[in-house]
Design an enzyme around this catalytic site. Structure first.
Site, PDB file in Angstrom:
ATOM      1  N   CYS A 136      25.961  20.485  54.289  1.00 31.87           N
ATOM      2  CA  CYS A 136      26.044  19.029  54.242  1.00 31.87           C
ATOM      3  C   CYS A 136      27.458  18.617  53.837  1.00 31.87           C
ATOM      4  O   CYS A 136      27.843  18.764  52.672  1.00 31.87           O
ATOM      5  CB  CYS A 136      25.013  18.510  53.228  1.00 31.87           C
ATOM      6  SG  CYS A 136      25.198  16.770  52.844  1.00 31.87           S
ATOM      7  N   CYS A 139      27.762  15.931  51.180  1.00 28.93           N
ATOM      8  CA  CYS A 139      27.467  16.354  49.801  1.00 28.93           C
ATOM      9  C   CYS A 139      28.592  17.233  49.246  1.00 28.93           C
ATOM     10  O   CYS A 139      28.990  17.082  48.103  1.00 28.93           O
ATOM     11  CB  CYS A 139      26.184  17.173  49.724  1.00 28.93           C
ATOM     12  SG  CYS A 139      24.910  16.659  50.839  1.00 28.93           S
ATOM     13  N   ASP A 140      29.062  18.175  50.051  1.00 29.03           N
ATOM     14  CA  ASP A 140      29.942  19.219  49.516  1.00 29.03           C
ATOM     15  C   ASP A 140      31.379  19.146  50.020  1.00 29.03           C
ATOM     16  O   ASP A 140      32.222  19.950  49.603  1.00 29.03           O
ATOM     17  CB  ASP A 140      29.367  20.609  49.872  1.00 29.03           C
ATOM     18  CG  ASP A 140      28.004  20.820  49.246  1.00 29.03           C
ATOM     19  OD1 ASP A 140      27.792  20.323  48.127  1.00 29.03           O
ATOM     20  OD2 ASP A 140      27.148  21.460  49.881  1.00 29.03           O
TER      21      ASP A 140
END
Ligand code: NAP
Length: 309
Positions: A136, A139-140
């Site tokens: 993701c 997210c990261d």
């Protein structure tokens, strides 16, 4: 003996389809509960910016949209419980849902469990997750500021991830097994224009190189058979999704890919059980199609509760 509480409708999964079902059910006066593992939104909550959900002309981040959907459903009396569903008996009457927080009962059930990222299935993929392997970008991605990353895949998710990462990382290499993207045209021009983005067409990742964390990948050209090494700090795997249907195997009819077979009515092969959003068979998996499913499922559930189909 204590009498059990039987909800009119329990929604499993608090993504956009789930909370729309909860909104429609609660507004229709049904005693409604949403069972959600972590927090509202499902995969949508991990999306940095949603530009194709009508009504938000500047776009909206998925987490905020999820919170809004939850609050809207709760304004009409829908309840939420944070619980992991462990087992379901969908043929019983009432239907039984055993969870980490106890057992719940309902006359109708809306399954909105969505789909999770698909893995490549390479050795060390699981062990390196969080140490160079990610699924993701929203997210990261920030962990790879100024670094070199590989994105694997050619669909809308890979395209969106590559776009996002091109603004964060120093270099992005998109590895795709075909010579053209599956992603919608809207992504093509900006991707081609990104100066720090390189394409490796007709190529697959064959090996994850690592010490204590990922150090690079081996990539094979499917046309020439040639293999070379790309040193990199991260690999974002964006090769599609697999439906979260383990819990209903053996009870509901699934297609070959594991999606719950349900048409536009969202009705499954079991009376009083409906499947909405990414978890059901459908041509387009988007927030806007998931919310439509949520509304339809409640329409069907109301008919069922009234003694109809
Ligand atoms: P997808 O559309 O199924 O695309 C998966 C991609 O990964 C394809 O390009 C596929 O290659 C490739 N792939 C699959 N298995 C692979 C493997 N083992 N090794 C290498 N490559 C592999 O999945 P998605 O991009 O995750 O999107 C899922 C759904 O969400 C779609 O319906 C999509 O439209 C939607 N979505 C929409 C947006 C948006 O509209 N902005 C954003 C994100 C997601 P092939 O092309 O060769 O099959």
């Amino acid at each position: 003996m204590r009498e059990i509480h039987v909800y009119d409708l329990i929604v499993v999964g608090g993504g956009p389809g789930g909370y729309t079902a909860a909104l429609y059910a609660a507004r229709a006066g049904l005693d409604t509960l949403v069972l959600e593992k972590l927090s509202a939104g499902g995969q949508m909550a991990l999306t940095e910016e949603i530009d194709n959900y009508p009504g938000f002309e500047e776009g909206i981040d998925g987490f905020t949209l999820a919170e809004k959907m939850q609050q809207q459903a709760e304004r009409f009396g829908a309840k939420s419980a944070y619980a992991q569903v462990e087992r379901m008996d969908l043929t019983a009457s009432p239907k039984v849902l055993e969870t980490s927080e106890g057992t719940f009962h309902a006359r109708t059930v809306v399954l909105a469990t969505g789909a999770n990222p698909r893995e490549l299935g390479l050795p060390y993929e699981a062990a390196l997750t969080g140490r160079g392997i990610a699924y993701c970008a929203a997210c990261d991605g920030m962990r790879y500021k100024g670094k070199t990353v590989v994105v694997v895949g050619g669909g809308n998710s890979a395209a969106a991830d590559a776009m996002l990462l091109s603004r964060i990382a120093q270099k992005v290499i998109l590895v795709h097994r075909r010579d053209t993207l599956r992603a919608t045209k809207v992504y093509h021009a900006p991707l081609m224009q990104a100066e720090n983005l390189e394409f490796r067409w007709n190529s697959v990742v064959t090996e994850l190189l690592h010490e204590d964390k990922l150090t690079g990948v081996k990539v094979k050209n499917l046309h020439t058979g040639e293999e070379d090494t790309i040193p990199c700090d991260g690999v974002f795997i964006s090769v599609g999704r697999k439906p979260a249907t383990e819990l209903v195997q053996g009870q509901l009819e699934l297609d070959r890919s594991g999606y719950i077979i349900a048409d536009e009515t969202t009705a499954t092969n079991l009376p009083g059980v409906y499947a909405v959003g990414d978890v059901r068979t459908k041509p387009l998996r988007q927030v806007v199609t998931a919310v439509a499913d949520g509304a339809t499922a409640v329409h069907m559930a109301e008919e069922f509760l009234a003694g109809g189909v």
